[in-house]
Design a protein around this motif. Structure first.
Motif, PDB file in Angstrom:
ATOM      1  N   VAL A  50       0.950  -1.313  -0.673  1.00  0.00           N
ATOM      2  CA  VAL A  50       0.547  -0.470   0.330  1.00  0.00           C
ATOM      3  C   VAL A  50       1.256   1.466  -0.123  1.00  0.00           C
ATOM      4  N   PHE A  51       0.450   2.323  -0.974  1.00  0.00           N
ATOM      5  CA  PHE A  51       1.648   3.620  -0.982  1.00  0.00           C
ATOM      6  C   PHE A  51       0.684   4.514  -1.177  1.00  0.00           C
ATOM      7  N   VAL A  52       0.584   5.193  -0.071  1.00  0.00           N
ATOM      8  CA  VAL A  52      -0.074   6.832  -0.220  1.00  0.00           C
ATOM      9  C   VAL A  52       0.941   7.303   0.037  1.00  0.00           C
ATOM     10  N   PHE A  53       0.980   8.428  -1.779  1.00  0.00           N
ATOM     11  CA  PHE A  53       1.745   9.442  -2.456  1.00  0.00           C
ATOM     12  C   PHE A  53       1.175  10.939  -2.618  1.00  0.00           C
ATOM     13  N   PRO A  54       1.297  11.472  -2.812  1.00  0.00           N
ATOM     14  CA  PRO A  54       1.127  12.834  -3.511  1.00  0.00           C
ATOM     15  C   PRO A  54       1.268  13.323  -4.782  1.00  0.00           C
ATOM     16  N   LEU A  55      -0.216  13.983  -6.086  1.00  0.00           N
ATOM     17  CA  LEU A  55      -0.347  14.274  -6.808  1.00  0.00           C
ATOM     18  C   LEU A  55      -0.528  16.104  -7.227  1.00  0.00           C
ATOM     19  N   PRO A  56       0.084  16.404  -8.251  1.00  0.00           N
ATOM     20  CA  PRO A  56      -0.613  17.736  -8.372  1.00  0.00           C
ATOM     21  C   PRO A  56      -1.895  17.819  -8.014  1.00  0.00           C
ATOM     22  N   GLY A  57      -2.159  18.917  -7.272  1.00  0.00           N
ATOM     23  CA  GLY A  57      -3.301  19.175  -6.762  1.00  0.00           C
ATOM     24  C   GLY A  57      -4.759  18.562  -8.282  1.00  0.00           C
ATOM     25  N   PRO A 107      -7.906  16.571  -2.918  1.00  0.00           N
ATOM     26  CA  PRO A 107      -7.715  15.801  -4.609  1.00  0.00           C
ATOM     27  C   PRO A 107      -6.379  15.567  -4.498  1.00  0.00           C
ATOM     28  N   ASP A 108      -4.944  15.908  -3.717  1.00  0.00           N
ATOM     29  CA  ASP A 108      -3.638  15.969  -4.362  1.00  0.00           C
ATOM     30  C   ASP A 108      -3.516  14.512  -3.542  1.00  0.00           C
ATOM     31  N   ILE A 109      -3.799  13.383  -2.734  1.00  0.00           N
ATOM     32  CA  ILE A 109      -3.192  12.406  -2.330  1.00  0.00           C
ATOM     33  C   ILE A 109      -3.679  11.030  -2.960  1.00  0.00           C
ATOM     34  N   ARG A 142       5.245  26.352 -14.697  1.00  0.00           N
ATOM     35  CA  ARG A 142       5.925  25.380 -13.096  1.00  0.00           C
ATOM     36  C   ARG A 142       5.272  24.018 -13.204  1.00  0.00           C
ATOM     37  N   PHE A 143       6.121  23.081 -13.047  1.00  0.00           N
ATOM     38  CA  PHE A 143       5.661  21.780 -13.272  1.00  0.00           C
ATOM     39  C   PHE A 143       6.535  21.172 -11.585  1.00  0.00           C
ATOM     40  N   CYS A 144       5.394  20.960 -11.431  1.00  0.00           N
ATOM     41  CA  CYS A 144       6.071  19.784  -9.703  1.00  0.00           C
ATOM     42  C   CYS A 144       5.276  18.754  -9.533  1.00  0.00           C
ATOM     43  N   LEU A 145       6.320  17.863  -9.342  1.00  0.00           N
ATOM     44  CA  LEU A 145       6.167  16.545  -9.701  1.00  0.00           C
ATOM     45  C   LEU A 145       6.589  16.045  -7.835  1.00  0.00           C
ATOM     46  N   PRO A 146       5.533  16.266  -7.345  1.00  0.00           N
ATOM     47  CA  PRO A 146       4.971  16.314  -5.486  1.00  0.00           C
ATOM     48  C   PRO A 146       6.070  14.709  -4.878  1.00  0.00           C
ATOM     49  N   ALA A 147       6.586  14.600  -4.457  1.00  0.00           N
ATOM     50  CA  ALA A 147       8.222  13.744  -4.518  1.00  0.00           C
ATOM     51  C   ALA A 147       7.729  13.306  -2.647  1.00  0.00           C
ATOM     52  N   VAL A 148       7.345  14.858  -1.510  1.00  0.00           N
ATOM     53  CA  VAL A 148       7.611  14.382  -0.757  1.00  0.00           C
ATOM     54  C   VAL A 148       5.922  14.606  -0.193  1.00  0.00           C
ATOM     55  N   LEU A 149       5.675  14.344   1.007  1.00  0.00           N
ATOM     56  CA  LEU A 149       4.038  13.869   1.403  1.00  0.00           C
ATOM     57  C   LEU A 149       4.462  14.533   2.849  1.00  0.00           C
ATOM     58  N   ASN A 150       4.056  15.377   3.780  1.00  0.00           N
ATOM     59  CA  ASN A 150       3.920  16.313   4.872  1.00  0.00           C
ATOM     60  C   ASN A 150       3.164  15.164   5.699  1.00  0.00           C
ATOM     61  N   PRO A 151       3.130  14.906   6.511  1.00  0.00           N
ATOM     62  CA  PRO A 151       1.733  14.457   7.578  1.00  0.00           C
ATOM     63  C   PRO A 151       0.812  16.032   7.590  1.00  0.00           C
ATOM     64  N   ARG A 152      -0.651  14.463   7.293  1.00  0.00           N
ATOM     65  CA  ARG A 152      -1.294  16.249   6.990  1.00  0.00           C
ATOM     66  C   ARG A 152      -2.331  16.532   8.309  1.00  0.00           C
ATOM     67  N   TYR A 153      -2.479  17.631   9.001  1.00  0.00           N
ATOM     68  CA  TYR A 153      -2.851  18.426  10.356  1.00  0.00           C
ATOM     69  C   TYR A 153      -4.327  17.437  10.137  1.00  0.00           C
ATOM     70  N   GLN A 154      -4.642  16.685  10.661  1.00  0.00           N
ATOM     71  CA  GLN A 154      -6.784  16.121  10.853  1.00  0.00           C
ATOM     72  C   GLN A 154      -6.495  17.473  12.242  1.00  0.00           C
ATOM     73  N   ALA A 427      -3.133  21.128  -3.659  1.00  0.00           N
ATOM     74  CA  ALA A 427      -4.354  20.918  -3.868  1.00  0.00           C
ATOM     75  C   ALA A 427      -5.356  22.126  -3.013  1.00  0.00           C
ATOM     76  N   LEU A 428      -4.486  22.364  -2.013  1.00  0.00           N
ATOM     77  CA  LEU A 428      -4.637  23.856  -0.919  1.00  0.00           C
ATOM     78  C   LEU A 428      -4.893  24.843  -0.860  1.00  0.00           C
ATOM     79  N   ILE A 429      -2.839  24.795  -1.671  1.00  0.00           N
ATOM     80  CA  ILE A 429      -2.459  26.498  -1.910  1.00  0.00           C
ATOM     81  C   ILE A 429      -3.132  26.619  -3.496  1.00  0.00           C
ATOM     82  N   SER A 430      -3.134  25.742  -4.758  1.00  0.00           N
ATOM     83  CA  SER A 430      -4.298  26.787  -5.753  1.00  0.00           C
ATOM     84  C   SER A 430      -5.322  26.511  -5.572  1.00  0.00           C
ATOM     85  N   GLY A 431      -6.251  25.812  -4.984  1.00  0.00           N
ATOM     86  CA  GLY A 431      -7.581  26.263  -4.222  1.00  0.00           C
ATOM     87  C   GLY A 431      -8.019  27.214  -4.070  1.00  0.00           C
TER      88      GLY A 431
END
Length: 766
Positions: A50-57, A107-109, A142-154, A427-431
Motif C-alpha cells: 500500500v503506497f500513499v503518495f501526493p500528486l498535483p491537486g 484531491p492531491d493525495i 511550473r511543473f511540480c512532481l510532488p515527492a514529499v508527503l508531509n503529515p496532514r494535520y487533521q 490542492a490547498l494553495i492552488s485551490g
C-alpha cells in the motif's frame, strides 16, 4: 525475525517498491505524466503493498494499468465503493488486484494498493495523468512532481478517517527515482530551471521549439521535483481544438470536439501605472510547529517562520496610506493583532511590526478553518476591497472544507496564497487562489519568499476587473458550451483558461472567434482570439481529459455545497462523467483484477506500507511511523504538535543571524514613505552620522535628504532585489513629490558623491 533482504524501511521491513520512473511530456502549457512503479516481492510470502503518495491537486488521472509477467491488465474507473468491494473480493479468492483511489479529503493525495504479489513475482504499475502548468510571476511555467508527503494535520473533532501512512526522512527512502521531461511548443524554449540537479538541457531541433532534460543521478527525496519552463514570447494567446473520441457518442463531452483557449489579457499602461491606494489587506500567517522547519536544507537557519516575518515587514512598509489592514496568525488556535481591520498609519504600522517581531512557530497544529471563518464574519470596510494573503506550509487534512469556505465568500474578497517549503499541499494553495479569484505562489528550494509575495501585492493593488463576459462568434451550425467555471479574476499578464465543447458540423477551413469583455477602472475593454476549428493532431485526448477534470471539480464543489437534497443527483453526475471520461474523482476509483491467475494465491497476505519521504529535521520514531493522511480506514491521528516534539529543546538561532542590510533599511522607513536622517540610517548606509550630516545641502530638510539617500542606496546597491522594494520606493517618491522640495538635483548629486554611486534623478522617480 524479518528477512531483511533487498530494500528495507526504518522499521526493518522489506519494501516491495524498487523504483519509480517518471516521464513528462510538456506541450506548450499542458503536461502528460507517465509514472511507472516497479514492484518485486523478495519475501517468502504473498504481499499486499500500500503506497500513499501526493500528486498535483488539479491532475486528471486518466490511465492505470499493471504488467505482471506477460500479462497486461488495464484498470477501469468504477464507483469507489464498488471498486473497493471488487478489490477485497479478488484478494479473498486468491486473485491479484490493483486499486487506485483519490482521498476524500484532499484531491492531491492518492492511495495505490497492489494486492496478492506472490513470492518472487514482479509487477510494473503504470499511472498516467495530465495537468495544466501554472504561470509564475516571472512568466515561467511550473511543473511540480510532488515527492514529499508531509503529515496532514487533521482538525480536532473532524470526521476525516485516515489510513496509516508510513513516512521516513528523505535520506531513508528505499527506492530510486528517474525523471525526464520532453518539451515541445510553437515558441522557442528559452531555458529550463529546477530546484533539483538537472542534466544540461538538450535541444532536439534547430529552432529550439523542442527540448529534453533529465534529473541528474542521485536525486535526494528531500524536495519535490520542480521544473520551470520559459518560452520566448510567452504571452501569446493560443487555441487547441481536439477531435472527439471515435468510439464515444456524439453529443457527449468525449464524443464532441473540445477547444482549450489560453488567453493573456493585456491592460492599457495608463491604467496599470495607477496602482490602487485603497483596500483592506488581511494577512493570515501559519504559526504551526512545522513552520520552524527550514525552507530548504542548504540554509537551515532560514526557517519558514523567519522568512514569513521578514515578508510581513516588507508588506507592511509597502502598503499605501489610506488603506486598512489586520494580521491573523494560526495554529491549533488563532490570534489577531487588532479586533478589526484598522486604518494604516505610522502608529498602527509600528504596533503591528512589534507584534510581528515576536511571532514564532508555537501555536501547535494547522487549524486554518477557524481564522478564515472569523475573517469572513467581519464586515468589509466600505469602498476598501478586501484582499486576503494566506501563508502556510499547507499540511492540512480538511483541504476541501477550507476551499469550500473561500469559494462561498469569493464575492467579498480576493485570496492570494503562498505554499512555503517542500510538501506544501498543491490542492490547498492552488485551490485557495483559484476559488478566491487571486493568485498562488510556491516557495521551495532556494526561492526567496519576498519577491514572490511583492509580485502578488502588485496584483492585489491592480484595479479589480469587473463585468467579465465571454462571447463566441462561430460558423452557423456550430455552437460552444463552456465547460470551465466562469472567469472571476483577470490580472495583467496572467493566463485565463477556457474549455468548451463544440457541437455541430463545420468545414476544415472554418474559423471561430472568442471575445472576453470586461470593465477595468471604469473603462470597458476587450481582448479577442481568432482560431481555426481544424482539430490538432496527436493530442491523445489530453484536452478532453482536462476539460472533464474541470467539470468534475466544479460538480464536486456543487455537491459539497448542496449536501442534502441534491447530493445524490450531483454525485451520480460525477460518477457518470468520471466513468465515461476515464478521469479520476473523489467518488470513483481505478480497479484492475487479474482474472487469469491459473492457481489462487495461497497463504495469508502480509501488508507492506511503502514509505513516503517527508521533509524536515529528525522526528520521533512514533511520529515517523504514524504520519497521517486522510483516507478510509480509521486510525489515530498524529498531530502537528506531536510531530514536532523533537524541536522543543532547541534554542532559536535567529538572534545569531545578521539581519540583511536591505531589510534593515526597509525597517527604518516610515508609513508615509520617508526616512529620518539619524544614526540608524547612517549605519545601514555604511557611513558615520557626521559624514551624512556634512554631505547634506544646507537648504534641504533632513527627511527629504534622508529619503533621497535611501533611494540612491536601493538603486545603487540592491537593484537585483528591485521586485522586493519597488512598491516602497514608489511610496517614497510620492512623498518627495508632495514635499515640493527645492534642490532635489543637488541632493541626488550629494548623495551619489557620499555613497559612491551614479544614479540618475529620473531613475528614482523624481
Amino acid at each position: 525475525m524479518v528477512n531483511c533482504c533487498g530494500l528495507i524501511t526504518a522499521q526493518k521491513e522489506p519494501v516491495p517498491l524498487q523504483s519509480i520512473d517518471v516521464r513528462v511530456e510538456v506541450r506548450d502549457h499542458v503536461a502528460t505524466v507517465v509514472s511507472t512503479l516497479n514492484y518485486e516481492n523478495k519475501e517468502d510470502k504473498p504481499l499486499e503493498a500500500v503506497f500513499v503518495f501526493p500528486l498535483p491537486g488539479d491532475a486528471a488521472v486518466c490511465h492505470f494499468s499493471a504488467e505482471i509477467g506477460q500479462k497486461h491488465i488495464v484498470a477501469e474507473v468504477k464507483e469507489k465503493q464498488q471498486a473497493r468491494e471488487e478489490y477485497d473480493e479478488a484478494l479473498s479468492s486468491g486473485q491479484q488486484a490493483f486499486l487506485l483511489e483519490e482521498s476524500a479529503e484532499s484531491p492531491d493525495i492518492f492511495s495505490l494498493s497492489v494486492g496478492s504479489l506472490p513470492p518472487g513475482e514482479s509487477a510494473s504499475i503504470r499511472l498516467e495523468y495530465v495537468t495544466e502548468l501554472a504561470v509564475q510571476a516571472d512568466d515561467g511555467l511550473r511543473f511540480c512532481l510532488p515527492a514529499v508527503l508531509n503529515p496532514r494535520y487533521q482538525p480536532q473533532g473532524s470526521e476525516g478517517p485516515s489510513v496509516q501512512v508510513s513516512s521516513v526522512p528523505a535520506s531513508q527512502v528505499p527506492y530510486s527515482l528517474s525523471f525526464s521531461v520532453q518539451v515541445s511548443s510553437p515558441r522557442p524554449v528559452s531555458k529550463v530551471e529546477s530546484s533539483s540537479s538537472l542534466e544540461p538541457l538538450q535541444y532536439l531541433n534547430t529552432d529550439q521549439t523542442q527540448a529534453s532534460v533529465k534529473l541528474a543521478a542521485g536525486h535526494k527525496f528531500d524536495r519535490d521535483v520542480e521544473v520551470l519552463i520559459y518560452y520566448k514570447d510567452a504571452h501569446q494567446p493560443t487555441a487547441v481544438v481536439e477531435a472527439g473520441q471515435t468510439s464515444a457518442k456524439t453529443g457527449t463531452l468525449m464524443g464532441d470536439p473540445v477547444v482549450m483557449l489560453s488567453l493573456y489579457p493585456e491592460f492599457p499602461q495608463s491604467v496599470m501605472s495607477s496602482l490602487a491606494s485603497c483596500g483592506e489587506f488581511v494577512f493570515l500567517i501559519d504559526r504551526s510547529g512545522s513552520m520552524e522547519c527550514p525552507i530548504n536544507n542548504s540554509n537551515p537557519q532560514e526557517t519558514r517562520i523567519c522568512s514569513a516575518r521578514d515578508t510581513l515587514l516588507l508588506l507592511l512598509k509597502s502598503l499605501p496610506m489610506g488603506c486598512y489592514f489586520n494580521i491573523y496568525s494560526f495554529g491549533s488556535s488563532f490570534e489577531h493583532i487588532f479586533p478589526a481591520s484598522v486604518e494604516y498609519s505610522e502608529k498602527t504600522m509600528e504596533e503591528a511590526l512589534k507584534k510581528v517581531e515576536g511571532m514564532s512557530a508555537n501555536l501547535g497544529g494547522t487549524e486554518i478553518l477557524q481564522p478564515l471563518e472569523h475573517i469572513y464574519s467581519q464586515p468589509c470596510v466600505p469602498n476598501q476591497p478586501r484582499q486576503l494573503f494566506v501563508f502556510t506550509d499547507g499540511e492540512v487534512g480538511n483541504t476541501k472544507d477550507v476551499i469550500d469556505l473561500v469559494k462561498k465568500n469569493a464575492g467579498s474578497h480576493r485570496c492570494f496564497s503562498f505554499g512555503i517549503g517542500e510538501g506544501a499541499s498543491s490542492a490547498l494553495i492552488s485551490g485557495l487562489a483559484k476559488e478566491g479569484g487571486g493568485h498562488s505562489q510556491f516557495i521551495t528550494g532556494t526561492d526567496r519568499m519576498q519577491p514572490k509575495v511583492m509580485q502578488s501585492l502588485k496584483y492585489a493593488l491592480q484595479p479589480a476587473v469587473q463585468d467579465i463576459s465571454v462571447t463566441w462568434d462561430l460558423p452557423k451550425k456550430v455552437s460552444a458550451t463552456v465547460l470551465s467555471p466562469p472567469i472571476t479574476a483577470i490580472f495583467q499578464g496572467q493566463r485565463s483558461l477556457i474549455y468548451a465543447q463544440l457541437t455541430g458540423q463545420s468545414s476544415e477551413a472554418a474559423e471561430g472567434t472568442v471575445m472576453v469583455k470586461y470593465t477595468l477602472a471604469g473603462h470597458p475593454s476587450q481582448n479577442q482570439l481568432h482560431f481555426s476549428l481544424k482539430p490538432a493532431e496527436d493530442t491523445g485526448l489530453t484536452v478532453h481529459k482536462l476539460a472533464a477534470r474541470s467539470v468534475i471539480q466544479s460538480l464536486e464543489l456543487e455537491e459539497r455545497a448542496h449536501r442534502g437534497q441534491q447530493h445524490d443527483e450531483v454525485k451520480k453526475k460525477v460518477v457518470e462523467l468520471s466513468v465515461h471520461s476515464g478521469v479520476s474523482s473523489s467518488f470513483t476509483a481505478f480497479i484492475a483484477v487479474n482474472k487469469d491467475n491459473s492457481e489462487p494465491i495461497q497463504g495469508p497476505l502480509v501488508r507492506r506500507n511503502i514509505p513516503t519521504p517527508f521533509y524536515g529535521r529528525a522526528v520521533p520514531m512514533m511520529a515517523m511511523c504514524c504520519a497521517p493522511a486522510p483516507f478510509a480506514d480509521c486510525l489515530p491521528i498524529t498531530h502537528d504538535v506531536q510531530f514536532l516534539t523533537s524541536y522543543a529543546d532547541e534554542e532559536p538561532e535567529a538572534a545569531e543571524i545578521q539581519r540583511d542590510p536591505l531589510l534593515q533599511l526597509v525597517s527604518l522607513q516610515k508609513a508615509s514613505g520617508c526616512w529620518l536622517l539619524d544614526a540608524h540610517l547612517a549605519a545601514v548606509l555604511g557611513k558615520s552620522s557626521e559624514e551624512v550630516e556634512k554631505s547634506k545641502p544646507a537648504a534641504v530638510k533632513e527627511e527629504v535628504y534622508a529619503t533621497i539617500l535611501a533611494l540612491i542606496w536601493l538603486h545603487g546597491f540592491k537593484l537585483d532585489a528591485k521586485e522586493e522594494w519597488e512598491l516602497l520606493s514608489v511610496k517614497a517618491a510620492s512623498w518627495l513629490h508632495a514635499q515640493n522640495a527645492p534642490c532635489v538635483s543637488e541632493c541626488v548629486e550629494a548623495g551619489n558623491a557620499l555613497l559612491g554611486c551614479s544614479v540618475k534623478k529620473e531613475a528614482l522617480g523624481l
